[in-house]
Motif scaffolding. Structure first.
Motif, PDB file in Angstrom:
ATOM      1  N   LYS A 205       0.827  -1.207   0.000  1.00 14.23           N
ATOM      2  CA  LYS A 205       0.000   0.000   0.000  1.00 14.23           C
ATOM      3  C   LYS A 205       0.868   1.266   0.000  1.00 14.23           C
ATOM      4  CE  LYS A 205      -3.898  -2.167   2.416  1.00 14.23           C
ATOM      5  NZ  LYS A 205      -4.726  -2.171   3.652  1.00 14.23           N
ATOM      6  N   GLU A 206       2.103   1.137   0.516  1.00  8.85           N
ATOM      7  CA  GLU A 206       2.996   2.298   0.604  1.00  8.85           C
ATOM      8  C   GLU A 206       4.191   2.226  -0.338  1.00  8.85           C
ATOM      9  OE1 GLU A 206       4.019   3.554   4.619  1.00  8.85           O
ATOM     10  OE2 GLU A 206       2.490   2.183   5.394  1.00  8.85           O
ATOM     11  N   TYR A 207       4.592   1.006  -0.671  1.00  3.86           N
ATOM     12  CA  TYR A 207       5.810   0.846  -1.485  1.00  3.86           C
ATOM     13  C   TYR A 207       5.524  -0.048  -2.690  1.00  3.86           C
ATOM     14  CZ  TYR A 207       8.113   2.464   2.788  1.00  3.86           C
ATOM     15  OH  TYR A 207       8.497   3.193   3.890  1.00  3.86           O
ATOM     16  N   GLN A 208       6.291   0.210  -3.739  1.00  3.75           N
ATOM     17  CA  GLN A 208       6.215  -0.658  -4.914  1.00  3.75           C
ATOM     18  C   GLN A 208       7.398  -1.615  -4.963  1.00  3.75           C
ATOM     19  OE1 GLN A 208       5.358   1.611  -8.443  1.00  3.75           O
ATOM     20  NE2 GLN A 208       5.049  -0.205  -9.724  1.00  3.75           N
ATOM     21  N   VAL A 209       8.401  -1.327  -4.121  1.00  7.97           N
ATOM     22  CA  VAL A 209       9.598  -2.179  -4.073  1.00  7.97           C
ATOM     23  C   VAL A 209       9.923  -2.507  -2.622  1.00  7.97           C
ATOM     24  CG1 VAL A 209      12.040  -2.409  -4.670  1.00  7.97           C
ATOM     25  CG2 VAL A 209      10.524  -1.079  -6.160  1.00  7.97           C
ATOM     26  N   ILE A 210      10.168  -3.793  -2.358  1.00  7.49           N
ATOM     27  CA  ILE A 210      10.665  -4.236  -1.048  1.00  7.49           C
ATOM     28  C   ILE A 210      12.057  -4.810  -1.262  1.00  7.49           C
ATOM     29  CG2 ILE A 210      10.402  -5.891   0.843  1.00  7.49           C
ATOM     30  CD1 ILE A 210       7.406  -5.760   0.460  1.00  7.49           C
ATOM     31  N   HIS A 211      13.017  -4.339  -0.448  1.00  7.23           N
ATOM     32  CA  HIS A 211      14.379  -4.883  -0.525  1.00  7.23           C
ATOM     33  C   HIS A 211      14.625  -5.769   0.685  1.00  7.23           C
ATOM     34  CE1 HIS A 211      18.590  -5.331  -1.384  1.00  7.23           C
ATOM     35  NE2 HIS A 211      18.887  -4.938  -0.154  1.00  7.23           N
ATOM     36  N   VAL A 212      15.054  -7.002   0.425  1.00 10.57           N
ATOM     37  CA  VAL A 212      15.301  -7.981   1.487  1.00 10.57           C
ATOM     38  C   VAL A 212      16.810  -8.107   1.678  1.00 10.57           C
ATOM     39  CG1 VAL A 212      14.884 -10.332   2.277  1.00 10.57           C
ATOM     40  CG2 VAL A 212      13.226  -9.205   0.777  1.00 10.57           C
ATOM     41  N   ALA A 213      17.268  -7.799   2.914  1.00  8.12           N
ATOM     42  CA  ALA A 213      18.710  -7.735   3.175  1.00  8.12           C
ATOM     43  C   ALA A 213      19.358  -9.108   3.317  1.00  8.12           C
ATOM     44  CB  ALA A 213      18.967  -6.915   4.435  1.00  8.12           C
ATOM     45  N   LYS A 214      18.593 -10.121   3.734  1.00 12.34           N
ATOM     46  CA  LYS A 214      19.121 -11.474   3.888  1.00 12.34           C
ATOM     47  C   LYS A 214      18.093 -12.469   3.372  1.00 12.34           C
ATOM     48  CE  LYS A 214      22.313 -10.940   7.784  1.00 12.34           C
ATOM     49  NZ  LYS A 214      22.694 -11.464   9.119  1.00 12.34           N
ATOM     50  N   SER A 215      18.590 -13.547   2.800  1.00 17.90           N
ATOM     51  CA  SER A 215      17.665 -14.509   2.193  1.00 17.90           C
ATOM     52  C   SER A 215      17.614 -15.855   2.906  1.00 17.90           C
ATOM     53  CB  SER A 215      18.053 -14.744   0.724  1.00 17.90           C
ATOM     54  OG  SER A 215      19.346 -15.327   0.635  1.00 17.90           O
ATOM     55  N   ASP A 216      18.606 -16.159   3.744  1.00 16.70           N
ATOM     56  CA  ASP A 216      18.672 -17.508   4.312  1.00 16.70           C
ATOM     57  C   ASP A 216      17.636 -17.743   5.397  1.00 16.70           C
ATOM     58  OD1 ASP A 216      20.047 -15.698   5.995  1.00 16.70           O
ATOM     59  OD2 ASP A 216      21.068 -17.378   6.980  1.00 16.70           O
ATOM     60  N   SER A 217      17.046 -18.943   5.380  1.00 15.32           N
ATOM     61  CA  SER A 217      16.112 -19.399   6.419  1.00 15.32           C
ATOM     62  C   SER A 217      14.965 -18.421   6.655  1.00 15.32           C
ATOM     63  CB  SER A 217      16.866 -19.642   7.736  1.00 15.32           C
ATOM     64  OG  SER A 217      17.923 -20.541   7.550  1.00 15.32           O
ATOM     65  N   ARG A 218      14.381 -17.924   5.597  1.00 15.33           N
ATOM     66  CA  ARG A 218      13.271 -16.979   5.749  1.00 15.33           C
ATOM     67  C   ARG A 218      11.933 -17.674   5.898  1.00 15.33           C
ATOM     68  NH1 ARG A 218      15.906 -13.259   7.896  1.00 15.33           N
ATOM     69  NH2 ARG A 218      17.575 -14.797   7.840  1.00 15.33           N
ATOM     70  N   LEU A 219      11.872 -18.979   5.612  1.00 15.31           N
ATOM     71  CA  LEU A 219      10.615 -19.717   5.714  1.00 15.31           C
ATOM     72  C   LEU A 219      10.723 -20.828   6.746  1.00 15.31           C
ATOM     73  CD1 LEU A 219       9.255 -20.231   2.082  1.00 15.31           C
ATOM     74  CD2 LEU A 219       8.051 -19.171   3.982  1.00 15.31           C
ATOM     75  N   ALA A 220       9.600 -21.118   7.394  1.00 13.79           N
ATOM     76  CA  ALA A 220       9.548 -22.229   8.345  1.00 13.79           C
ATOM     77  C   ALA A 220       9.791 -23.543   7.605  1.00 13.79           C
ATOM     78  CB  ALA A 220       8.195 -22.252   9.035  1.00 13.79           C
ATOM     79  N   ASN A 221      10.241 -24.536   8.331  1.00 15.83           N
ATOM     80  CA  ASN A 221      10.445 -25.842   7.728  1.00 15.83           C
ATOM     81  C   ASN A 221       9.144 -26.607   7.571  1.00 15.83           C
ATOM     82  OD1 ASN A 221      13.449 -25.932   7.573  1.00 15.83           O
ATOM     83  ND2 ASN A 221      13.279 -25.690   9.791  1.00 15.83           N
ATOM     84  N   ASN A 222       8.224 -26.371   8.487  1.00 15.15           N
ATOM     85  CA  ASN A 222       6.990 -27.150   8.540  1.00 15.15           C
ATOM     86  C   ASN A 222       5.757 -26.245   8.576  1.00 15.15           C
ATOM     87  OD1 ASN A 222       8.412 -29.751   8.834  1.00 15.15           O
ATOM     88  ND2 ASN A 222       8.991 -28.950  10.840  1.00 15.15           N
ATOM     89  N   ASN A 223       4.577 -26.890   8.480  1.00  9.43           N
ATOM     90  CA  ASN A 223       3.284 -26.206   8.608  1.00  9.43           C
ATOM     91  C   ASN A 223       3.070 -25.128   7.547  1.00  9.43           C
ATOM     92  OD1 ASN A 223       2.707 -27.750  10.981  1.00  9.43           O
ATOM     93  ND2 ASN A 223       4.026 -26.338  12.136  1.00  9.43           N
TER      94      ASN A 223
END
Length: 500
Positions: A205-223
């Motif tokens: 709603k406020e930005y058209q670009v999101i910058h992610v500083a780190k990529s490792d382990s950003r998602l849960a392993n389960n569920n």
């Protein structure tokens, strides 16, 4: 005196001469000839029977030996029984094709090769969840290896974009009009689930670009939803293919290793300077070497723990196995000295003198530098991530894979080998082995059959057989349990491995 039942040879010869010297009729001569011919045939058949019996006995012995050798070979090299399991990454019927988006996500990947690979696969799934167009990630150039490689130097960029076009829209760079647009700079929380990223979608709603500083382990392993888990597998195992230069040389190295021997083991020997400094493991090192590692740890800003008790680390099984310990371990498992061993690693701390603790037991130890030519490796010089990709290919294709420490590469290779049919992967029980090695050193245990029995029994169920991904150890609660769950990329079963 003549023994009963036997006729002296001189007597037999004399009788024959007398008989022939007499004037015999043609009938008598013919009869004698027939009898002599029959006797000759009888003697020949008798000896032939004895020879055939001996030949059969020798053949049976050889067959039994061959069968025994085959049983040993099967135990050493065969993959665990997979019970009809196979890889399954196709989307479910509810999965919708990506329509593209005017919202963009830029990423700065961090870590070594496999930390970046699994992180990128995570971010593909995050972009899908947040309905973002993914810009080709920037790779880490400031890690320990200081590799200047771009994405297209390591990965097949066009294949990555095209193979995921049904899942996420991917572009090489931001549109010109958005290069200077304000960005939401985020450090996504580690091991997050669907609701976390669905809430973050409010940023559009406020930005058209999101910058992610780190990529490792950003998602849960389960569920996570089945389709998100399968997308992670498609991204890692299908889309993130290495560049043609790396793929081609990697395949050549595998072919050369197979031509050198019927089988080979890939050992991920993490006995490198940075790993020993990071873990604080100094067992078997000189005081000067231990001090060098301590200084390195203290002067590395992003390593949080500075003071480490090496003995406590080792006794807890938190240290990489030494080259000597790897040699003892392989020998105890039953691998013969002639076994071809490929070392998937960087420079071994202590050099050839430290490595001799392994080569004295297994002389056929090779590195990529000895299997490839200098000319072939010239294009990869000073690019640690690219040479690590060669090690990765050779390790995935090996007949047996053994990691000396459970780092990012060890987990990624194990998961990939599970995905490809549960290829034989032996994970050493380091904590249990330390007690065995200490008994050897103190003379309480001798190398041989007794040691072999202990080690084989200890690792009977640690050879890559199918099993569902493990949860956190007992007693760990809250968000901390997410950190200690078995990595999705170490074991993508059951979401990406199914029964027929």
């Amino acid at each position: 005196m003549v023994k009963a039942g036997r006729i002296p040879s001189n007597f037999r010869n004399l009788t024959a001469v007398k008989f022939l010297s007499q004037k015999s009729s043609p009938f008598t001569l013919a009869l004698y000839t027939i009898l002599l011919f029959g006797l000759t045939i009888f003697i020949f058949l008798l000896y032939s029977k004895d020879f055939d019996e001996q030949k059969t006995l020798l053949s049976n012995d050889a067959h039994n030996h061959l069968q025994s050798q085959m049983i040993v070979d099967n135990q050493l090299w065969d993959a665990p029984f997979s019970n009809g399991l196979h890889q399954c990454v196709k989307p479910t019927a509810e999965y919708k094709v990506a329509q593209g988006s005017n919202y963009y996500m830029t990423i700065k990947s961090n870590g070594g090769l496999n930390q970046m690979r699994t992180g990128i696969a995570d971010m593909v799934a995050v972009a899908r969840i947040m309905n973002a167009t993914l810009v080709i990630p920037q790779l880490d150039k400031h890690s320990f290896w200081k590799d200047s490689s771009m994405f297209s130097d390591i990965f097949d960029e066009l294949h990555f974009i095209e193979s995921l076009q049904q899942d996420v829209k991917i572009v090489k760079e931001l549109p010109k009009e958005l290069e200077n647009a304000p960005r939401a700079r985020k450090h996504f929380t580690s091991w997050s689930g669907m609701s976390y990223y669905e809430d973050l979608s409010q940023l559009w709603k406020e930005y058209q670009v999101i910058h992610v500083a780190k990529s490792d382990s950003r998602l849960a392993n389960n569920n996570l939803p089945l389709d998100i888990q399968r997308l992670r597998c498609r991204a890692l195992y299908h889309a993130l293919r290495f560049s043609p230069l790396i793929e081609n040389l990697g395949k050549r190295l595998v072919e050369r290793l197979r031509s050198l021997g019927r089988w080979y083991i890939a050992v991920h020997l993490r006995y490198e300077k940075d790993m020993l400094a990071f873990t604080g493991c100094t067992y078997g090192l000189s005081s000067a070497e231990s001090e060098e590692l301590r200084l390195m740890r203290e002067n590395t800003n992003h390593w949080k723990i500075k003071k480490i008790n090496s003995s406590v680390q080792r006794n807890a099984g938190l240290c990489p196995l030494t080259p000597k310990e790897v040699g003892i371990f392989l020998q105890a498992l039953g691998y013969p000295p002639s076994t071809l061993i490929y070392i998937a690693a960087g420079e071994i701390y202590g050099g050839s003198s430290r490595l001799s603790d392994l080569t004295s037991r297994f002389p056929n130890v090779v590195f990529k530098e000895t299997v490839a030519t200098q000319e072939e490796l010239k294009a990869f010089s000073n690019h640690a991530s690219q040479t690590a990709a060669l090690d990765y290919i050779v390790s995935v294709e090996s007949n047996a894979f053994i990691p000396s420490y459970p780092g990012n590469m060890a987990r990624a290779v194990e998961g990939h080998r599970r995905f490809l049919g549960h290829r034989k992967t032996i994970t050493p029980d380091r904590e249990g082995l330390i007690g065995v090695f200490d008994k050897l050193e103190m003379g309480q245990l001798q190398e041989g059959s007794s040691l072999s029995d202990i080690v084989k029994k200890m690792h009977k169920n640690r050879q890559g057989a199918p099993r569902k991904r493990g949860g956190p150890p007992p007693g760990i609660k809250g968000r901390m349990r997410l950190r200690y769950e078995e990595s999705f990329y170490e074991n993508p079963f059951p979401e990406c491995i199914c029964k027929s």
